[in-house]
Design a protein around this motif. Structure first.
Motif, PDB file in Angstrom:
ATOM      1  N   PHE A  41      44.066 -94.326 -67.167  1.00 11.55           N
ATOM      2  CA  PHE A  41      43.248 -95.008 -66.592  1.00 11.55           C
ATOM      3  C   PHE A  41      43.384 -94.272 -65.345  1.00 11.55           C
ATOM      4  O   PHE A  41      42.919 -94.751 -64.459  1.00 11.55           O
ATOM      5  N   CYS A  42      44.239 -93.221 -65.027  1.00 11.36           N
ATOM      6  CA  CYS A  42      43.636 -92.259 -63.674  1.00 11.36           C
ATOM      7  C   CYS A  42      42.305 -92.187 -63.681  1.00 11.36           C
ATOM      8  O   CYS A  42      41.714 -91.628 -62.747  1.00 11.36           O
ATOM      9  N   GLY A  77      47.349 -94.303 -55.862  1.00  8.85           N
ATOM     10  CA  GLY A  77      47.957 -92.863 -56.015  1.00  8.85           C
ATOM     11  C   GLY A  77      46.478 -92.982 -57.700  1.00  8.85           C
ATOM     12  O   GLY A  77      45.682 -93.057 -57.533  1.00  8.85           O
ATOM     13  N   ASP A  78      46.655 -92.179 -58.394  1.00 15.50           N
ATOM     14  CA  ASP A  78      45.983 -92.130 -59.445  1.00 15.50           C
ATOM     15  C   ASP A  78      46.190 -93.104 -60.619  1.00 15.50           C
ATOM     16  O   ASP A  78      45.176 -93.448 -61.771  1.00 15.50           O
ATOM     17  N   PHE A  79      47.310 -93.885 -59.978  1.00 17.56           N
ATOM     18  CA  PHE A  79      47.478 -95.699 -61.195  1.00 17.56           C
ATOM     19  C   PHE A  79      45.972 -96.098 -61.289  1.00 17.56           C
ATOM     20  O   PHE A  79      46.433 -97.505 -59.889  1.00 17.56           O
ATOM     21  N   ASN A  80      44.517 -96.508 -61.193  1.00 20.40           N
ATOM     22  CA  ASN A  80      44.217 -96.730 -61.441  1.00 20.40           C
ATOM     23  C   ASN A  80      44.139 -98.149 -62.059  1.00 20.40           C
ATOM     24  O   ASN A  80      42.962 -98.514 -62.123  1.00 20.40           O
ATOM     25  N   GLU A  81      44.977 -98.681 -62.731  1.00 25.66           N
ATOM     26  CA  GLU A  81      44.681 -99.347 -64.040  1.00 25.66           C
ATOM     27  C   GLU A  81      44.087-100.647 -63.603  1.00 25.66           C
ATOM     28  O   GLU A  81      43.387-101.075 -64.687  1.00 25.66           O
ATOM     29  N   PRO A 140      39.717 -84.852 -70.079  1.00 26.85           N
ATOM     30  CA  PRO A 140      38.199 -84.044 -70.871  1.00 26.85           C
ATOM     31  C   PRO A 140      38.511 -83.956 -68.687  1.00 26.85           C
ATOM     32  O   PRO A 140      37.406 -82.546 -69.172  1.00 26.85           O
ATOM     33  N   ASN A 141      38.129 -85.344 -68.064  1.00 24.92           N
ATOM     34  CA  ASN A 141      36.911 -84.407 -67.645  1.00 24.92           C
ATOM     35  C   ASN A 141      38.861 -84.421 -65.481  1.00 24.92           C
ATOM     36  O   ASN A 141      39.260 -85.909 -66.317  1.00 24.92           O
ATOM     37  N   PRO A 167      42.229 -81.953 -54.161  1.00 32.16           N
ATOM     38  CA  PRO A 167      41.268 -82.126 -54.913  1.00 32.16           C
ATOM     39  C   PRO A 167      41.190 -82.760 -56.534  1.00 32.16           C
ATOM     40  O   PRO A 167      42.264 -83.176 -56.488  1.00 32.16           O
ATOM     41  N   ALA A 168      39.931 -82.383 -57.069  1.00 32.16           N
ATOM     42  CA  ALA A 168      39.979 -83.597 -57.929  1.00 32.16           C
ATOM     43  C   ALA A 168      40.969 -81.906 -59.378  1.00 32.16           C
ATOM     44  O   ALA A 168      41.133 -80.838 -59.456  1.00 32.16           O
TER      45      ALA A 168
END
Ligand code: URP
Length: 389
Positions: A127-128, A203-207, A297-298, A307-308
């Motif tokens: 979901f990140c 953060g990266d928790f884009n649920e 993968p991305n 940074p990504a």
């Protein structure tokens, strides 16, 4: 995962011994001796073979005059994914199921009565990425999907209640997705399900790009072995979420999680939150986290100037149990798959309630009234200022 710290326990055991170690254990865990439970030789061999950690601890209660002990063997499994995230969806899912089956079999042979997995255990925590494809294709029916069917058989085989957190697709309601935990009875029937109440936006928790806040309230599932509930991951930061499961009569609350070492996951809070919930609500808790790095993968970013990147960071495992008295057992490792077993006497819940009176002193009426006022649009916080003379 070379170079990663294995566990807090490893640091302590490598550096303390004798009275210092006993004192650390007394002050930190709540008891000098961890009450380790002996495992079968075959379980230890199977764990070595399949490269997972296994440990078991007892949580005994005092003997009572009017009730026999209510001993329940509870197991939790933490694990990494089993195939690269660029492989086809079913290949990834089947690889996880095959790997975890070996751990379930050991739990079954150890006589585990209730078994719980980490959050969304049968898929990468994708979901990140914010990408819909192919991750939405991991979703399945809570009642009839392949993961539930796979577990129903094992539940019957081992007379085990299984608590399984999956990405649910609700075909009866316009194919909507939910973060759902399914509770499968030892009879193989689905007793019910609970949907995650608190969806992170950190953060990266884009649920929140994938599913909404759950609509199932705070169900407690009356199983043959005890009354259980599930507070899914981010809900562990919400004390009222824990409280409602207690008020509904939960004896054990599971916290299947997917959390990482950085600020978003806050590893330093991990050892506190499920433990505090056990103390304030006088029930057993089980905190279960994923293990390892999951590279996608991305690249993705979290709009924070960094940074990504292609992974969320280390899912640090560290699953543990805590009793209603606040005594906890050592956690599983930060880096390795594992099966943790707790032999719990559920009589301890009422004994602690009688002793500490946290429910009796709770003042729910006062809070209900205060909360009602807080929800008013014209609410003014109750702040008292010094009057200038
Ligand atoms: N899965 C999940 O809700 N993670 C959010 C980060 C955390 O608070 O642990």
């Amino acid at each position: 995962m070379d170079g990663e710290t294995v566990s807090l326990e490893a640091i302590v055991n490598n550096n303390l011994s004798g009275r210092d170690l006993e004192e650390f254990n007394r002050i930190y865990y709540g008891r000098r001796d961890h009450h380790e439970v002996k495992l079968k030789d075959s379980s230890i061999a199977a764990a070595k073979d399949a490269d997972f950690e296994i440990a078991a601890y007892a949580f005994p209660a005092k003997k009572e005059h009017t009730r026999p002990p209510r001993i329940v063997k509870v197991g939790v499994i933490q694990h990494s994914i089993a195939a690269p995230t660029d492989r086809p969806v079913n290949e990834q899912k089947n690889a996880i199921l095959a790997k975890v089956k070996k751990i379930i079999d050991v739990a079954g042979q150890e006589g585990v009565n209730i078994l719980c997995f980490q959050e969304l255990w049968n898929m990468p925590f994708a979901f990140c990425t914010r990408e819909k494809q192919p991750w939405c294709e991991f979703a399945e029916s809570a009642e009839e999907g392949p993961t539930t069917r796979f577990l129903r058989e094992l539940a019957v085989k081992y007379a085990m209640v299984i608590v399984s957190s999956i990405l649910e697709r609700d075909e009866n309601h316009a194919d909507m997705l939910w973060n759902t935990t399914v509770v499968i009875s030892d009879t193989g029937n689905v007793i019910g399900k609970h949907r995650k109440n608190h969806i992170p936006r950190v953060g990266d928790f884009n649920e929140s790009n994938y599913y909404m806040e759950g609509n199932t309230g705070h169900p407690v599932f009356a199983t043959r072995y005890g009354k259980i509930a599930v507070n899914i991951c981010f809900g562990r930061h919400h004390v009222l979420n824990w409280m409602m499961f207690g008020l509904n009569g939960a004896e054990i609350v599971f916290n299947p999680s997917a959390t990482v070492a950085g600020e978003a996951g806050s590893e330093y809070m991990w050892n506190i939150e499920a433990r505090n919930a056990a103390i304030t609500n006088c029930y057993f808790t089980a905190a279960i986290n994923r293990v390892g790095y999951e590279e996608f993968p991305n690249e993705f970013t979290s709009a924070d100037g960094n940074p990504a990147h292609k992974d969320l960071g280390l899912f640090y495992g560290s699953s543990y149990f805590c009793g209603p008295d606040g005594v906890r057992c050592p956690g599983l490792s930060r880096t390795k798959d594992g099966l943790l077993i707790g032999v719990m006497d559920l009589n301890m819940n009422r004994q602690i309630r009688d002793r500490r009176c946290y429910y009796m002193t709770q003042r729910l009426d006062m809070y209900a009234e205060s909360l009602r006022k807080v929800l008013d649009l014209d609410y003014k916080p109750q702040v008292v200022h010094e009057i200038e003379k």
